[in-house]
Every structure is written in C-alpha cells, then in structure tokens.
Write an enzyme that holds these catalytic residues in place. Structure first.
Site: not given
Length: 442
Positions: A317, A371, A374, A380
């Site tokens: 990541e 997203e 999250k 985030e």
C-alpha cells in the site's frame, strides 16, 4: 486500506520514525502484439483443404485447454492498485473491471475473497490478489482442514478463469495489539501454502502477508533500519519460510503519514518526489531525493540485517489523501495528484531504489475508490483515484467509467474474403492464452 488492528497513533508514530531528519530538510497496456496465424489456401484441392481443416481443429482444441504450463506472474510490470470496498455507493464489480481495463491497470489487490468480485474478474485477464482476513487467521492456523476448506470455497471454483495470483494472510498483524493473532500468523501461512501444494497450485499462487512500518524499531537513516527485537520471535520463522518459498516482503509505505506527523521537520517536496535537496545516508553513502524510495531501502536494510539480503521488498500500500481535517497537514487534491503522478512515473521507469538499483520497485496504490464508510478522520475516506460513481478523483490521465450506452467491445470481428471467413478473436485481455485463427468455410 490499512487494517484497524493498528491504531492511528501507532501508525503515525512509526511513520514518523521513518526517515525523520534531525533537522528540517531544505525545500527542495499491456499492449497486445497479436500475430495472426496465416494459413494459405492450398492449390492441391482436397489435400490443401484437409490440411487447413486439420490445422483449424488443432487450434480450436488448444483454445479449449487452459495454459497451466508456465508459472503465472504474481505482478505484471510495476504498478497495481488496492480495490477497497468499505462503502455503500461503489459501482458493481463488473463495472470496476471495465474501469480497470480502461486504465490499463493489470494488478489488483482486495482485502477479502468476496465472490461477487471473483465472479466479475472471470476472464478479465487481470492479476488478482485475494485475502484471508484477520478474523479468519486463527481458525486457519489451528486446523489445516480449515485452510483447505477456505481454498475449496474461495479459489477452486474460480481458478484459473479468475487469475488469482496471490493470497495475503491477514493485514498488518505484527506490530498490532493482538499477540494471539501474531502467534497464529505463521501457522496460517504454512497451512495455506501446504493446502495449495496439495492442490498443485503452490507454483501458481503466491502466499504473503503485508506489514505496517510498526515492525521496524527505527529507520532513519535507511541504513540504520532494523526490525523490532520483540517481534523477531514471530518474524524470524516467517521470514525463514518466505525465504524458502521465494515470496516477497510486503510493506505498507506512506510518506504522507510521515509528513502529516511532523510537517515542521519534513520537506513536503521530499515526500512528493518534487525537486529538493534530499537526504544523505553517511553509512551507505547513498543519496535519496524522495521518501518513498528511502522507505523501501529501509526495509531492504532491515531484511539484510536480519539475514535475508536476497528477499524482494514489495509495497502493498502507498498513497496520499486528497482531503482531510484541519489537523491533517498536506491532505489536499494538489498534493494527492503530485504524489500519485510522480510515483507512477517513477515506477514506470522500472528501476530499483538506491540500495537495490537493479530490483525494480513494485507497488499497489491505495486506493481505487474513495470509501465513504471508512471510520476515523476525513483522510481515511479520501485516498481514491476515482470517486464512488467511477469519475476521476485524482487526475492521473485515467478515464472514468463510460456511459453504459457506449459501444462495447465485440468478441469477434468478421471479415469476408474470397470463399472464406476470418474470425479474429479479441480476447487477449480476457484469456491468459489467445489464438487468432482462420476458419475455412467448406
């Protein structure tokens, strides 16, 4: 993205350890090459026609047989993406496959083994890494039968039409707060590997586990990086096993988190691959002009110090948030675009970091989408290259999803000639083996 097993404070703390200078730094498709099989029509009447029909039938038989002879590459090129799905507004996986193919992203990693995703990736030609979640690790470690059950449920029904090239066992387990989970990690890895061996898939599907930077005791300068002593009881046998299987060491590397932790002492240009004076590692006599490669080399130095100089470091990541709270320095669209664009350019050079210049860096970008579910601070939910509707979030030159009414790619193109029909199959991105053949009309 990042597993919730490691707290944000711990993540920031270890990111800050990574390459913090004691003083402020100065500003500083896969293209298809399809060669048609040319079959000239014979002049000898029936014999020529028979020969052509025979050759055609042989090629059709080959088309029906999956290509298992060659070991499947677990990573094509150097660029991949993490397809996180903690959201309630994302496009269906079938549309996501279209988006990935439009962007020519061949390597995809997910955080579970969701069957709708596995179904959508059938015939796509995309390399897919699936995951055993942290919650499944202890059961699989305790019982080899559970490992086989997991493979029978999540791999066997899909492989090889879905190109499953890797399985990650857990995410950021070591360095977290669950010692029981850390103790179970090796057992789960071994059981999955042994089950793949029984299924004769061990040479086709790579088994790994991603680590956070919390596994390092200290990492500035890169040559000083070592693993935490208290984690070596788990790391040593795990690295021994991966050394035997040839698996890479996966690390989640985030220059953004290091910069956000201490923007006063880290030059943002150094974190963004922009012109800067960089850092000089006196022990190794190496110069670094960006934090990302310094982080990768730090992992190489740690592996070497632990006795694994030949193990590959691969980035599971990395990314940069396009929005954040007022306290989250550097989280904005301009920085997110700069980091992702410059990282992509660097990866496409297919070069290694200063300490391993002949070993190209391979990295999965976090993440494909923003997203919205999250938990945690605003950052985030804003790492995505694309928004939830498939439109571009961070402009890297990718195109967003096209309207469903647009012409789709036809599976066959028909061309008429003198007494025969050519069928050209356009499935190089759909099948691991593609043949272009001519069918004689009798």
């Amino acid at each position: 993205m990042r597993s919730t097993t490691l707290g944000r404070a711990a993540r920031r703390g270890h990111a800050l350890l990574l390459l913090l200078s004691p003083s402020p730094l100065r500003p500083l498709s896969l293209s298809r090459h399809e060669t048609p099989v040319m079959m000239q029509r014979g002049r000898s009447g029936g014999h020529g026609r028979l020969l052509m029909v025979t050759m055609t039938m042989m090629m059709l038989c080959l088309l029906a047989v999956p290509c298992h002879g060659k070991k499947m590459s677990s990573f094509v090129g150097t660029y991949g993406v993490n397809y996180g799905r903690i959201a309630n507004n994302l496009p269906p996986p079938t549309e996501v496959v279209k988006l990935l193919r439009m962007a020519r992203i061949k390597n995809v990693k997910i955080y579970d083994a969701d069957h709708t995703v596995l179904d959508a990736f059938r015939g796509s030609g995309l390399n897919l890494v699936i995951a055993i979640t942290n919650g499944e690790v202890k059961d699989i470690a305790a019982n080899p039968t559970k490992a086989m059950d997991w493979l029978n449920e999540n791999v066997q029904p899909y492989y090889p039409s879905t190109r499953i090239v890797g399985i990650t066992v857990g995410n950021e387990i070591l360095g977290g707060q669950d010692s029981g989970l850390a103790e179970a990690l090796l057992g789960a890895v071994v059981n999955i590997h042994d089950a793949l061996k029984m299924l004769r898939l061990v040479d086709k599907i790579e088994v790994t586990t991603p680590h956070s930077e919390a596994v390092f005791a200290h990492s500035y300068p890169p040559s000083a990086c070592v693993f935490r002593d208290d984690l070596m009881v788990y790391l040593k046998p795990l690295l021994d096993f991966f050394s035997k299987t040839g698996a890479p060491f996966y690390v989640n590397a985030y220059p953004f988190l290091a910069y956000m932790s201490d923007p006063e002492h880290i030059d943002v240009n150094y974190a963004l691959f922009k012109p800067n004076s960089g850092i000089y590692d006196q022990k190794s006599s190496l110069h670094y002009d960006n934090m990302f490669e310094a982080q990768v080399d730090a992992a190489y130095f740690a592996l070497e110090a632990a006795g694994y100089p030949n193990m590959e470091v691969r980035v599971a990541e990395t990314g940069w948030a396009s929005a954040g709270d007022a306290t989250e320095a550097g989280a904005n669209p301009d920085n997110a675009r700069s980091y992702n664009a410059n990282l992509r350019k660097r990866l496409f050079l297919r070069k290694g970091p200063p300490y391993r210049p002949k070993r190209p860096v391979k990295a999965y970008i976090f993440a494909l989408f923003n997203e919205n579910l999250k938990p945690g601070p605003t950052t985030e939910r804003h790492y995505g290259l694309f928004k939830s509707d498939g439109s571009v979030s961070i402009d890297l030159g990718f195109k967003g999803l096209v309207p469903s009414s647009s012409p789709s790619l036809l599976p066959f193109k028909r061309a008429r000639g003198s007494g025969w029909v050519a069928l050209v199959q356009y499935s190089a991105t759909l099948l691991s083996c593609t043949f272009i053949f001519l069918v004689l009309v009798i």
